[in-house]
Design a protein around this motif. Structure first.
Motif, PDB file in Angstrom:
ATOM      1  N   ASP A   1       3.158 -17.516 -14.848  1.00 51.10           N
ATOM      2  CA  ASP A   1       4.395 -17.853 -14.131  1.00 51.10           C
ATOM      3  C   ASP A   1       5.432 -16.744 -14.279  1.00 51.10           C
ATOM      4  OD1 ASP A   1       3.347 -20.233 -13.248  1.00 51.10           O
ATOM      5  OD2 ASP A   1       4.267 -21.450 -14.825  1.00 51.10           O
ATOM      6  N   LEU A   2       5.492 -16.131 -15.460  1.00 51.97           N
ATOM      7  CA  LEU A   2       6.411 -15.012 -15.670  1.00 51.97           C
ATOM      8  C   LEU A   2       6.030 -13.846 -14.765  1.00 51.97           C
ATOM      9  CD1 LEU A   2       8.646 -13.500 -17.221  1.00 51.97           C
ATOM     10  CD2 LEU A   2       6.913 -12.931 -18.955  1.00 51.97           C
ATOM     11  N   LEU A   3       4.747 -13.538 -14.683  1.00 49.38           N
ATOM     12  CA  LEU A   3       4.287 -12.445 -13.826  1.00 49.38           C
ATOM     13  C   LEU A   3       4.598 -12.742 -12.365  1.00 49.38           C
ATOM     14  CD1 LEU A   3       2.785  -9.828 -13.272  1.00 49.38           C
ATOM     15  CD2 LEU A   3       0.625 -11.096 -13.448  1.00 49.38           C
ATOM     16  N   ARG A   4       4.375 -13.972 -11.948  1.00 44.86           N
ATOM     17  CA  ARG A   4       4.667 -14.352 -10.563  1.00 44.86           C
ATOM     18  C   ARG A   4       6.156 -14.169 -10.257  1.00 44.86           C
ATOM     19  NH1 ARG A   4       1.659 -17.394  -7.198  1.00 44.86           N
ATOM     20  NH2 ARG A   4       0.340 -18.030  -8.965  1.00 44.86           N
TER      21      ARG A   4
ATOM     22  N   GLN B   1      -1.513 -14.074  -3.358  1.00 45.61           N
ATOM     23  CA  GLN B   1      -2.381 -15.231  -3.153  1.00 45.61           C
ATOM     24  C   GLN B   1      -2.627 -16.005  -4.443  1.00 45.61           C
ATOM     25  OE1 GLN B   1      -3.570 -15.936   0.187  1.00 45.61           O
ATOM     26  NE2 GLN B   1      -1.908 -14.447   0.452  1.00 45.61           N
ATOM     27  N   GLN B   2      -3.090 -15.313  -5.488  1.00 44.63           N
ATOM     28  CA  GLN B   2      -3.340 -16.000  -6.751  1.00 44.63           C
ATOM     29  C   GLN B   2      -3.337 -15.014  -7.912  1.00 44.63           C
ATOM     30  OE1 GLN B   2      -7.175 -17.932  -6.984  1.00 44.63           O
ATOM     31  NE2 GLN B   2      -8.252 -16.234  -6.020  1.00 44.63           N
ATOM     32  N   ILE B   3      -3.090 -15.559  -9.104  1.00 42.00           N
ATOM     33  CA  ILE B   3      -3.071 -14.786 -10.342  1.00 42.00           C
ATOM     34  C   ILE B   3      -4.132 -15.369 -11.267  1.00 42.00           C
ATOM     35  CG2 ILE B   3      -1.706 -14.160 -12.367  1.00 42.00           C
ATOM     36  CD1 ILE B   3       0.786 -14.286 -10.611  1.00 42.00           C
ATOM     37  N   ILE B   4      -5.037 -14.520 -11.765  1.00 48.04           N
ATOM     38  CA  ILE B   4      -6.168 -14.973 -12.574  1.00 48.04           C
ATOM     39  C   ILE B   4      -6.101 -14.318 -13.946  1.00 48.04           C
ATOM     40  CG2 ILE B   4      -8.683 -15.074 -12.750  1.00 48.04           C
ATOM     41  CD1 ILE B   4      -8.768 -14.827  -9.682  1.00 48.04           C
ATOM     42  N   TYR B   5      -6.142 -15.126 -14.978  1.00 46.68           N
ATOM     43  CA  TYR B   5      -6.069 -14.626 -16.350  1.00 46.68           C
ATOM     44  C   TYR B   5      -7.370 -13.924 -16.730  1.00 46.68           C
ATOM     45  CZ  TYR B   5      -5.516 -14.762 -21.461  1.00 46.68           C
ATOM     46  OH  TYR B   5      -5.419 -14.438 -22.793  1.00 46.68           O
TER      47      TYR B   5
ATOM     48  N   SER C   1     -20.325   4.474 -25.373  1.00 47.72           N
ATOM     49  CA  SER C   1     -19.250   3.745 -24.709  1.00 47.72           C
ATOM     50  C   SER C   1     -19.828   3.017 -23.505  1.00 47.72           C
ATOM     51  CB  SER C   1     -18.147   4.703 -24.265  1.00 47.72           C
ATOM     52  OG  SER C   1     -17.529   5.308 -25.383  1.00 47.72           O
ATOM     53  N   GLU C   2     -19.263   1.858 -23.181  1.00 43.18           N
ATOM     54  CA  GLU C   2     -19.852   1.015 -22.148  1.00 43.18           C
ATOM     55  C   GLU C   2     -18.795   0.395 -21.243  1.00 43.18           C
ATOM     56  OE1 GLU C   2     -23.822  -0.765 -24.233  1.00 43.18           O
ATOM     57  OE2 GLU C   2     -21.923  -1.689 -24.845  1.00 43.18           O
ATOM     58  N   GLY C   3     -19.241  -0.017 -20.061  1.00 42.42           N
ATOM     59  CA  GLY C   3     -18.413  -0.782 -19.148  1.00 42.42           C
ATOM     60  C   GLY C   3     -19.154  -2.041 -18.730  1.00 42.42           C
ATOM     61  N   ARG C   4     -18.459  -3.183 -18.726  1.00 37.90           N
ATOM     62  CA  ARG C   4     -19.047  -4.461 -18.324  1.00 37.90           C
ATOM     63  C   ARG C   4     -18.137  -5.108 -17.286  1.00 37.90           C
ATOM     64  NH1 ARG C   4     -18.060  -7.656 -22.032  1.00 37.90           N
ATOM     65  NH2 ARG C   4     -16.896  -6.275 -23.430  1.00 37.90           N
ATOM     66  N   LYS C   5     -18.681  -5.391 -16.109  1.00 36.28           N
ATOM     67  CA  LYS C   5     -17.872  -5.944 -15.036  1.00 36.28           C
ATOM     68  C   LYS C   5     -17.516  -7.398 -15.316  1.00 36.28           C
ATOM     69  CE  LYS C   5     -17.465  -5.656 -10.028  1.00 36.28           C
ATOM     70  NZ  LYS C   5     -18.134  -5.225  -8.773  1.00 36.28           N
ATOM     71  N   ILE C   6     -16.285  -7.778 -14.960  1.00 33.12           N
ATOM     72  CA  ILE C   6     -15.782  -9.130 -15.182  1.00 33.12           C
ATOM     73  C   ILE C   6     -15.975  -9.957 -13.913  1.00 33.12           C
ATOM     74  CG2 ILE C   6     -13.735 -10.511 -15.695  1.00 33.12           C
ATOM     75  CD1 ILE C   6     -12.603  -8.019 -17.129  1.00 33.12           C
ATOM     76  N   THR C   7     -16.524 -11.146 -14.062  1.00 29.90           N
ATOM     77  CA  THR C   7     -16.620 -12.092 -12.951  1.00 29.90           C
ATOM     78  C   THR C   7     -15.341 -12.920 -12.924  1.00 29.90           C
ATOM     79  OG1 THR C   7     -19.029 -12.236 -13.137  1.00 29.90           O
ATOM     80  CG2 THR C   7     -17.909 -14.014 -11.962  1.00 29.90           C
ATOM     81  N   LEU C   8     -14.566 -12.790 -11.854  1.00 33.98           N
ATOM     82  CA  LEU C   8     -13.292 -13.499 -11.776  1.00 33.98           C
ATOM     83  C   LEU C   8     -13.511 -15.004 -11.685  1.00 33.98           C
ATOM     84  CD1 LEU C   8     -11.147 -11.290  -9.372  1.00 33.98           C
ATOM     85  CD2 LEU C   8     -11.193 -11.298 -11.869  1.00 33.98           C
ATOM     86  N   ASP C   9     -12.709 -15.743 -12.443  1.00 30.82           N
ATOM     87  CA  ASP C   9     -12.774 -17.199 -12.454  1.00 30.82           C
ATOM     88  C   ASP C   9     -11.374 -17.751 -12.201  1.00 30.82           C
ATOM     89  OD1 ASP C   9     -13.140 -19.878 -12.855  1.00 30.82           O
ATOM     90  OD2 ASP C   9     -13.645 -19.725 -14.991  1.00 30.82           O
ATOM     91  N   PRO C  10     -11.076 -18.160 -10.958  1.00 33.71           N
ATOM     92  CA  PRO C  10      -9.739 -18.688 -10.653  1.00 33.71           C
ATOM     93  C   PRO C  10      -9.363 -19.890 -11.511  1.00 33.71           C
ATOM     94  CG  PRO C  10     -10.948 -18.217  -8.637  1.00 33.71           C
ATOM     95  CD  PRO C  10     -11.933 -18.104  -9.762  1.00 33.71           C
ATOM     96  N   GLY C  11     -10.363 -20.573 -12.066  1.00 33.20           N
ATOM     97  CA  GLY C  11     -10.084 -21.741 -12.890  1.00 33.20           C
ATOM     98  C   GLY C  11      -9.956 -21.437 -14.369  1.00 33.20           C
TER      99      GLY C  11
ATOM    100  N   TYR D   1      -3.847  -9.752 -16.364  1.00 35.04           N
ATOM    101  CA  TYR D   1      -4.124 -10.614 -15.215  1.00 35.04           C
ATOM    102  C   TYR D   1      -4.639  -9.809 -14.025  1.00 35.04           C
ATOM    103  CZ  TYR D   1      -1.338 -14.094 -17.700  1.00 35.04           C
ATOM    104  OH  TYR D   1      -0.856 -14.965 -18.640  1.00 35.04           O
ATOM    105  N   ALA D   2      -5.549 -10.426 -13.273  1.00 32.75           N
ATOM    106  CA  ALA D   2      -5.919  -9.932 -11.951  1.00 32.75           C
ATOM    107  C   ALA D   2      -4.989 -10.611 -10.954  1.00 32.75           C
ATOM    108  CB  ALA D   2      -7.372 -10.275 -11.641  1.00 32.75           C
ATOM    109  N   VAL D   3      -4.415  -9.830 -10.046  1.00 32.62           N
ATOM    110  CA  VAL D   3      -3.509 -10.384  -9.041  1.00 32.62           C
ATOM    111  C   VAL D   3      -4.102 -10.113  -7.670  1.00 32.62           C
ATOM    112  CG1 VAL D   3      -1.160 -10.447  -8.154  1.00 32.62           C
ATOM    113  CG2 VAL D   3      -1.562  -9.893 -10.566  1.00 32.62           C
TER     114      VAL D   3
END
Length: 237
Positions: free
Chosen positions: A151-154, A184-188, A132-142, A210-212
């Motif tokens: 928009d629903l989550l917001r 501040q922002q919501i990132i998919y 089993s493994e874990g891989r960190k996600i690099t957040l991309d606001p774009g 989503y990351a919020v």
């Protein structure tokens, strides 16, 4: 044949039975968002034979809590797990003395870890041979919101009236009350399957994840909207 099924949904037992223990991990920071793979379920029959379910991938958040690191995955309530820095090895355990789940391994870097899950029913130890493994996600606001639910989550987090399953009322109220500062922002982050068990069907791409980011912290949210527009699944932690 009578079977005892432990449907674990990656790393979980019923929340009422969870007893979180300390974990040792890589000396850097593991805070952030992760893809974590692991067996979807494990089943033990009356003769003690253990069958591990297929490997599944989940999107989780690791953050800091009063006792150190905490792991938040869609199927885990409350703390979800604690991590304690100590070299490059880690150990995660939860459950009860009757049925305990552990995850042991090594942290390869600040963005990757790997190891093996095991169950400890009644003092025995049975380890999943699969890695089993874990891989960190690099957040991309774009990153494009291909699920189209930001928009629903917001709206939900801002307190707007949104049609939803009545059973979600407490989760929605808790998410609104637990916001660390202003939004501040919501990132998919992607889609996630709704997992089942040995005899329970999976639903691929069920959750939009989503990351919020707030002014004083961050959360991860999973949600699903039915075709009629009603919010059918929701969790933020």
């Amino acid at each position: 044949m009578r079977r005892i099924a432990l449907v674990l949904l990656l790393m979980t037992l019923p929340s009422a039975a969870q007893e979180v223990e300390q974990v040792t991990v890589y000396g850097g920071s593991l805070s952030g968002f992760w893809h974590i793979s692991g067996p979807n379920w494990v089943q033990m029959n009356m003769f003690g034979k253990v069958t591990w379910g297929p490997v599944s991938d989940r999107i989780c958040r690791i953050g800091h809590g009063p006792e150190g690191y905490e792991t938040r995955c869609s199927n885990m309530q409350g703390k979800g797990g604690s991590l304690e820095v100590d070299g490059s090895r880690f150990h995660l355990a939860w459950g009860s003395l009757v049925a305990r789940m552990v995850f042991d391994g090594e942290v390869m870097s600040a963005t990757a870890f790997r190891g093996h899950f095991a169950i400890k029913p009644l003092g025995m130890t049975v380890t999943d041979p699969g890695l089993s493994e874990g891989r960190k996600i690099t957040l991309d606001p774009g990153a494009p919101d291909t699920a189209g639910k930001a928009d629903l989550l917001r709206a939900v987090l801002n307190g707007e009236a949104v049609p939803h399953d009545p059973e979600l009322a407490d989760r929605i109220s808790a998410a609104r009350a637990d916001q660390p500062g202003s939004l501040q922002q919501i990132i998919y982050l992607g889609r996630q399957t709704r997992f089942g068990g040995p005899n329970i069907a999976w639903v691929p791409n069920y959750f939009a994840v989503y990351a919020v980011e707030f002014s004083d912290g961050e959360r991860i949210c999973w949600l699903h909207q039915d075709n009629d527009g009603k919010l059918a699944a929701f969790q933020c932690s």
